[in-house]
Design a protein around this motif. Sequence first.
Motif, mmCIF file in Angstrom:
data_model
loop_
_atom_site.group_PDB
_atom_site.id
_atom_site.type_symbol
_atom_site.label_atom_id
_atom_site.label_comp_id
_atom_site.label_asym_id
_atom_site.label_seq_id
_atom_site.Cartn_x
_atom_site.Cartn_y
_atom_site.Cartn_z
ATOM 1 N N ARG A 144 -111.918 -19.177 50.758
ATOM 2 C CA ARG A 144 -112.390 -20.543 50.513
ATOM 3 C C ARG A 144 -111.638 -21.217 49.370
ATOM 4 O O ARG A 144 -112.237 -21.813 48.467
ATOM 5 N N ALA A 145 -110.310 -21.114 49.405
ATOM 6 C CA ALA A 145 -109.487 -21.800 48.409
ATOM 7 C C ALA A 145 -109.811 -23.297 48.462
ATOM 8 O O ALA A 145 -109.991 -23.860 49.548
ATOM 9 N N ASP A 146 -109.881 -23.915 47.303
ATOM 10 C CA ASP A 146 -110.297 -25.321 47.218
ATOM 11 C C ASP A 146 -109.455 -26.236 48.110
ATOM 12 O O ASP A 146 -109.992 -27.099 48.796
ATOM 13 N N TRP A 147 -108.142 -26.062 48.100
ATOM 14 C CA TRP A 147 -107.275 -26.938 48.886
ATOM 15 C C TRP A 147 -107.503 -26.769 50.387
ATOM 16 O O TRP A 147 -107.332 -27.719 51.146
ATOM 17 N N VAL A 148 -107.924 -25.584 50.807
ATOM 18 C CA VAL A 148 -108.218 -25.353 52.226
ATOM 19 C C VAL A 148 -109.580 -25.956 52.571
ATOM 20 O O VAL A 148 -109.726 -26.618 53.606
ATOM 21 N N VAL A 149 -110.546 -25.739 51.711
ATOM 22 C CA VAL A 149 -111.887 -26.277 51.950
ATOM 23 C C VAL A 149 -111.840 -27.803 52.042
ATOM 24 O O VAL A 149 -112.446 -28.393 52.946
ATOM 25 N N GLN A 150 -111.109 -28.432 51.138
ATOM 26 C CA GLN A 150 -110.999 -29.892 51.172
ATOM 27 C C GLN A 150 -110.412 -30.369 52.493
ATOM 28 O O GLN A 150 -110.893 -31.335 53.088
ATOM 29 N N ALA A 151 -109.370 -29.676 52.954
ATOM 30 C CA ALA A 151 -108.750 -30.066 54.223
ATOM 31 C C ALA A 151 -109.699 -29.843 55.391
ATOM 32 O O ALA A 151 -109.824 -30.705 56.272
ATOM 33 N N MET A 152 -110.384 -28.717 55.425
ATOM 34 C CA MET A 152 -111.290 -28.427 56.533
ATOM 35 C C MET A 152 -112.423 -29.452 56.592
ATOM 36 O O MET A 152 -112.833 -29.865 57.682
ATOM 37 N N VAL A 153 -112.916 -29.852 55.442
ATOM 38 C CA VAL A 153 -113.958 -30.883 55.399
ATOM 39 C C VAL A 153 -113.380 -32.212 55.887
ATOM 40 O O VAL A 153 -114.004 -32.908 56.690
#
Length: 115
Positions: free
Chosen positions: A26-35
């Motif tokens: 759940r790296a922040d940059w991945v979570v932001q993109a998935m959202v």
Amino acid sequence: MQNAHLVVTVLAAAMSGFSAYSLLSRADWVVQAMVEYRVPRTWWTPLGLAKAAGALGLLAGLVLPVVGLAATVGLALYYLGAVVTVIRARSYAHVPFPLVYLAPAVVAYGLGLAA
């Protein structure tokens, strides 16, 4: 040709493995993109595991080529689906990112056929 196949396969596996780790941790940059792409949170773990399985499959394909083919097909479908997801989210600037992960997997398989 065999050395190129080995290097590109390991690179493709490392890239997909890193991508899987980034999603599963759940790296922040991945979570932001998935959202931003509106991918349901319940899909995140299965998607990360699919990428990890593809990475392992690419490595196994060095010994069992049919496994490498299955991994390549699976990753190709995964990353093409990611392109569709990004386009549907209208994040057009992000379209190249899944293609960057797709390209080495496809090239690795092509090198394996040529070897």
